[in-house]
Design a protein around this motif. Structure first.
Motif, PDB file in Angstrom:
ATOM      1  N   THR A  61       4.520   2.948  -0.887  1.00 48.75           N
ATOM      2  CA  THR A  61       5.795   2.581  -0.284  1.00 48.75           C
ATOM      3  C   THR A  61       6.730   3.783  -0.330  1.00 48.75           C
ATOM      4  O   THR A  61       6.925   4.380  -1.387  1.00 48.75           O
ATOM      5  CB  THR A  61       6.444   1.404  -1.026  1.00 48.75           C
TER       6      THR A  61
ATOM      7  N   ASN B 123       3.404   3.781  -5.727  1.00 49.31           N
ATOM      8  CA  ASN B 123       2.156   3.053  -5.503  1.00 49.31           C
ATOM      9  C   ASN B 123       2.276   1.605  -5.978  1.00 49.31           C
ATOM     10  O   ASN B 123       1.280   0.909  -6.145  1.00 49.31           O
ATOM     11  CB  ASN B 123       0.976   3.749  -6.195  1.00 49.31           C
ATOM     12  N   GLY B 124       3.489   1.158  -6.215  1.00 48.36           N
ATOM     13  CA  GLY B 124       3.743  -0.204  -6.660  1.00 48.36           C
ATOM     14  C   GLY B 124       4.216  -0.257  -8.097  1.00 48.36           C
ATOM     15  O   GLY B 124       5.113  -1.019  -8.447  1.00 48.36           O
ATOM     16  N   SER B 125       3.643   0.593  -8.942  1.00 54.45           N
ATOM     17  CA  SER B 125       4.025   0.603 -10.351  1.00 54.45           C
ATOM     18  C   SER B 125       4.571   1.948 -10.801  1.00 54.45           C
ATOM     19  O   SER B 125       5.261   2.042 -11.807  1.00 54.45           O
ATOM     20  CB  SER B 125       2.816   0.237 -11.226  1.00 54.45           C
TER      21      SER B 125
ATOM     22  N   THR C  59       5.477   1.572   4.552  1.00 59.47           N
ATOM     23  CA  THR C  59       4.275   1.759   3.741  1.00 59.47           C
ATOM     24  C   THR C  59       3.214   2.516   4.523  1.00 59.47           C
ATOM     25  O   THR C  59       3.223   2.528   5.760  1.00 59.47           O
ATOM     26  CB  THR C  59       3.694   0.415   3.279  1.00 59.47           C
TER      27      THR C  59
END
Length: 364
Positions: A342, A305-307, A359
């Motif tokens: 992603t 989720n990006g992090s 994505t």
């Protein structure tokens, strides 16, 4: 749903029924099965399963990848009707008669609606639109009548079935099938059926989805028979033909590098956060069957989720010819709507690249 291709058309294991749920009042089924594309020339070897039918149940369908094209807006679902019998009757120019083995005459607008929804869905994946095959309407209509009359689904209906016809049997063997029956059967729209074929009721068996999202699909034909019987019982079945058309569709152009599900901004009605995700590579744009050499045997999947990397579970892969004959499918723990994720798939072999990334975001 049609799950495989084979060059030998006498070897067509086309039956496997997956029940979604069961109550004493209603039943809904999705079918899973196999079939052969009559326009195909397959020189490779593909594993073809031979599942067996089961009992009935309740109803209720890289290189860094190129940017997602602007999709055609997905049509708004038809509101749920207040009367099941009225909703069913409104679909026909001439009403069906299941006890009398008559398909009736399905309105052209119903067939067009399914075509429009399928093409709007395919646009979300960057896939070319398909056309409608009027020449195959008798097959899907008579297939749907047979399923509805016998309150079960089969891609290989026996000649002893009520309302059996050879034309309907041919349609059953080359179509995605879905159906439901019982006094408590709720109404399902064409969009509902498309959603069930896509989500597969949470199953890892995703053949319906793979046929609908097959880059080489080219055409569909759609039939449906729904009637409330004098006893009060309801019966409803639909067939979407996905191969072996009266005339073969041309080889499509402009195909994407892969087919990922879900992809980009994706309607929540077509993907639930607990459903299986899937990915297939278009390694050869000239022939569906030339894509069977792609292997995910050593592939790894990361969903972020990006992090944070989320937990990926239930991973499986195959080269069965359910539409595009390569696929990896998995589930992800903790997915949420309106969050961008992603996906990275590494360790792919037999493809133009060993790693792919894209994505998606599930939206209302």
């Amino acid at each position: 749903m049609l799950h495989h291709f084979t060059q030998d058309r006498t070897n067509m294991p086309l039956s496997r029924v997956r029940a979604l749920a069961t109550t004493g009042l209603l039943t809904l089924l999705l079918t899973a099965c196999g079939g052969s594309d009559s326009g195909a020339s397959n020189t490779g070897t593909v594993t073809i399963p031979t599942p067996t039918p089961s009992a009935t149940a309740s109803p209720t369908p890289s290189p860094t990848p190129t940017p997602s094209p602007t999709p055609t807006p997905t049509p708004t679902p038809t509101p749920t009707p207040t009367s099941w019998s009225a909703a069913a009757a409104a679909m026909y120019d001439v009403q069906p008669n299941i006890p009398g083995c008559s398909t009736g005459t399905l309105k052209a607008s119903v067939r067009t609606e399914m075509l429009t929804r399928v093409n709007a869905l395919r646009a979300l994946h960057g896939l070319p639109a398909v056309t409608y095959s009027d020449a195959d309407n008798a097959q899907v209509d008579e297939s749907s009548l047979m399923q509805a009359a016998n309150n079960t689904l089969s891609h290989t209906p026996p000649t002893s079935w009520l309302c059996y016809t050879a034309t309907g049997s041919t349609g059953a063997g080359s179509s995605n099938l879905i159906g439901g029956w019982g006094s408590g059967l709720p109404w399902s729209s064409e969009d509902d059926y498309l959603g069930l074929w896509l989500t597969e009721g949470g199953s890892a068996s995703i053949g319906h989805r793979r046929w609908i999202l097959d880059p080489f699909l080219g055409k569909i034909a759609y039939g449906r028979v729904a009637q409330q019987l004098p006893s009060g019982s309801r019966s409803d079945a639909a067939s979407m033909k996905v191969f072996s058309f009266a005339s073969a569709p041309p080889t499509p152009t402009g195909l994407p590098a892969f087919v990922a599900y879900p992809y980009g901004n994706y309607p929540v009605r077509y993907f639930g956060t607990g459903d299986y995700l899937s990915f297939s590579v278009v390694a050869n744009t000239g022939s569906r069957f030339a894509n069977s050499g792609v292997s995910f045997a050593s592939a790894t999947i990361t969903v972020s989720n990006g992090s944070t990397n989320l937990a990926v579970t239930d991973v499986s892969n195959d080269n069965q010819g359910y539409g595009l004959p390569n696929s990896i499918q998995w589930r992800v723990t903790g997915l949420q709507a309106n969050v961008s994720y992603t996906v990275t798939i590494s360790g792919v072999s037999g493809a133009p690249q060993t790693s792919y990334q894209y994505t998606f975001r599930v939206v209302p």
